[in-house]
Design an enzyme around this catalytic site. Structure first.
Site, PDB file in Angstrom:
ATOM      1  N   VAL A 159       1.232  -1.298  -0.046  1.00  0.00           N
ATOM      2  CA  VAL A 159      -0.337  -0.097   0.326  1.00  0.00           C
ATOM      3  C   VAL A 159       1.109   1.122   0.037  1.00  0.00           C
ATOM      4  O   VAL A 159       1.729   0.903   0.810  1.00  0.00           O
ATOM      5  CB  VAL A 159      -0.813   0.034   1.222  1.00  0.00           C
ATOM      6  CG1 VAL A 159      -1.804   1.557   1.507  1.00  0.00           C
ATOM      7  CG2 VAL A 159      -2.240  -1.149   1.457  1.00  0.00           C
ATOM      8  N   GLU A 210       1.037  -2.367 -12.637  1.00  0.00           N
ATOM      9  CA  GLU A 210       0.708  -4.138 -12.915  1.00  0.00           C
ATOM     10  C   GLU A 210       0.657  -4.202 -14.408  1.00  0.00           C
ATOM     11  O   GLU A 210       0.680  -4.069 -15.324  1.00  0.00           O
ATOM     12  CB  GLU A 210      -0.718  -3.748 -12.378  1.00  0.00           C
ATOM     13  CG  GLU A 210      -1.233  -3.242 -10.929  1.00  0.00           C
ATOM     14  CD  GLU A 210      -0.332  -3.690 -10.583  1.00  0.00           C
ATOM     15  OE1 GLU A 210       0.018  -4.969 -10.027  1.00  0.00           O
ATOM     16  OE2 GLU A 210       0.189  -3.110  -9.667  1.00  0.00           O
ATOM     17  N   GLY A 221       7.573   1.472  -8.538  1.00  0.00           N
ATOM     18  CA  GLY A 221       8.386   1.868  -9.462  1.00  0.00           C
ATOM     19  C   GLY A 221       9.191   1.007  -7.942  1.00  0.00           C
ATOM     20  O   GLY A 221       9.259   0.819  -7.057  1.00  0.00           O
ATOM     21  N   GLY A 261       7.359   0.912 -14.439  1.00  0.00           N
ATOM     22  CA  GLY A 261       7.897  -0.106 -13.853  1.00  0.00           C
ATOM     23  C   GLY A 261       5.778   0.170 -13.011  1.00  0.00           C
ATOM     24  O   GLY A 261       6.360  -0.824 -11.248  1.00  0.00           O
ATOM     25  N   LYS A 311      -6.315  -1.518  -2.257  1.00  0.00           N
ATOM     26  CA  LYS A 311      -4.854  -1.416  -1.060  1.00  0.00           C
ATOM     27  C   LYS A 311      -6.255  -0.344  -0.497  1.00  0.00           C
ATOM     28  O   LYS A 311      -5.761  -0.789   1.556  1.00  0.00           O
ATOM     29  CB  LYS A 311      -4.268   0.112  -1.855  1.00  0.00           C
ATOM     30  CG  LYS A 311      -3.259  -1.084  -2.960  1.00  0.00           C
ATOM     31  CD  LYS A 311      -2.415  -0.064  -3.583  1.00  0.00           C
ATOM     32  CE  LYS A 311      -1.729  -0.044  -4.621  1.00  0.00           C
ATOM     33  NZ  LYS A 311      -0.909   0.565  -5.450  1.00  0.00           N
TER      34      LYS A 311
END
Ligand code: HSE
Length: 436
Positions: free
Chosen positions: A132, A190, A302, A187, A205
């Protein structure tokens, strides 16, 4: 010096980042802990790829089973992602007496209620800070720093990809598709980016945050979820002209013996702190009854930020290793036996303010017809704007309303959609005045 021996499952973006920290920050970590964290082994199906790291002394294997059952590993870091086989490997690691750290929000949101009792029964820890808010230590803040408070609300920008997309669409007028590609390259996104843009990642989350905030079970399937894929650059501009910015928010509040949980694009005031949170940054606003408003901001996605959170969990567990873990709060911030099965409030009962965008025929009486339906439902308008005529002789009507129940708004909207002069799909967004 005491050593905590770590095995890593997955050498993708985050796994590579974790290996990088454990190798490159080795000295810093042992100076902070007075103990050593040793990367003993890592598993990945693609070991041929150059990750730009010196893995000397690290056992590289292509079967995760070799790690979750190994005698020389004390803690398993799961960075495979998704439900399976991640769930099975985590269970196996716990059964073999290993602590677990994961960045896998999907796993915790869906299977946390299976994993936490198993870990508790074995006296093991599960760390999931990175699940999260990416690099922001917001779970630690909620679980430990705010432990003395009854939590009144949680608001969060919890998906870096969506925040990056909305920011670029506003600042550069870039197309949704191009910005999504850029987020993937960096990056942030998902493996299946629909999890990002359809709000599922945010819902996972939020479900974790809500359960930790209110001492309840994790109820991911109950979270009302909308994503950002219907938002146009025109909506972003219209909201801006009215003094608002659109953010994909996760929202959780307790209401008596129920909990409200919803994820949707939300108008927040341009003057709020939340509106200033841009790019892949995430923000979590948590309000407690004693502390009042608190806010946590940082990179939400990231390699490096997420790996930072993973390794912080490893270090927390290492600090109590091997002689005890009692100094750590339980993973969900409440002892397992006191976590309650609290009902989720029906979305129809949520009280919201609304942004409504209609495309209508440019002819007399249309606004009167629309506003009379709103009046029938006792929905009061805060603002109304008519945008210029397009080539097809339609106009966009943008309305902001005062607070009403979602069920009432949906009933009004279904009547408005039935009007002959209303041309296209109606977009309804919600507005939150309580966001700081
Ligand atoms: N895809 C996620 C995001 C990564 O964009 O925020 C962090 O969970």
């Amino acid at each position: 010096m005491t050593e905590l021996r770590v095995g890593l499952l997955g050498l993708g973006t985050i796994g590579t980042g974790v290996a990088r920290i454990l190798i490159e920050q080795k000295e810093l970590i042992s100076r902070r802990l007075g103990k050593q964290v040793i990367l003993v082994a890592a598993a990945d199906r693609d070991l041929g790829r150059d990750r730009g790291l010196d893995f000397t002394g690290v056992r590289l294997v292509d079967d995760a089973n070799d790690i979750v059952t190994a005698d020389d590993i004390d803690l398993v870091v799961e960075l495979i992602g998704g439900y399976e086989p991640a769930r099975s490997f985590v269970i196996k690691a716990l059964e073999h007496g290993k602590h677990v750290v994961t960045a896998n929000k999907a796993l915790i949101a869906k299977h946390g209620e299976e994993l936490f009792p198993l870990a508790a029964a074995k006296g093991l820890q599960i760390g999931f800070e990175a699940a999260v808010g990416g690099g922001i230590p917001c779970l630690k803040a909620l679980r430990e720093g705010l432990a003395a408070n009854a939590i009144a609300s949680v608001y969060g920008i919890l998906n870096g990809t969506c925040n990056f997309i909305l920011t670029k669409m506003e600042n550069e007028g870039a197309s949704y598709a191009n910005v999504l590609k850029e987020a993937q390259k960096l990056g942030y996104a998902e493996a299946d980016p629909s999890f990002d843009v359809e709000g599922i990642d945010t819902a996972q989350k939020l479900a974790i945050l809500a359960a930790m905030a209110f001492g309840s079970k994790i109820k991911f399937d109950d979270v009302y979820t909308e994503g950002v894929s219907n938002i146009t650059a025109n909506d972003i501009e219209s909201a801006f002209e009215m003094g608002y910015r659109i953010k994909l928010l996760g929202i959780a509040k307790p209401h008596g013996d129920q909990i409200e949980m919803r994820v949707h694009p939300t108008l927040v005031s341009l003057t709020s702190q939340m509106a200033q949170v841009s790019d892949s940054y995430n923000a979590v606003q948590i309000t407690g009854d004693f502390v009042e408003n608190t806010m946590y901001v940082g990179r939400g996605a990231g390699e490096r930020p997420t790996a930072s959170a993973v390794v912080a969990d490893v270090m927390d567990i290492c600090s109590g290793f091997p002689d005890g873990i009692a100094h750590l709060a339980p993973p969900m911030g409440f002892v397992e036996s006191s976590r309650k099965d609290i009902k989720t409030m029906a979305m129809a009962d949520a009280e919201c303010e609304y942004y409504i965008r209609l495309m209508v025929k440019d002819q007399p009486g249309v606004i009167a017809a629309v506003t009379s339906i709103l009046a029938d439902h006792r929905i009061s308008l805060e603002a109304l704007t008519q945008k210029e005529r397009d080539t097809g002789h339609n106009v966009a009507i943008i309305m902001l309303t005062h607070t009403t129940a979602e069920g009432n708004m949906q009933a009004a909207i279904s009547r408005i959609i039935g009007l002959e002069a209303v041309e296209e799909d109606v977009l309804i967004l919600r507005k939150e005045s309580a966001v700081a």
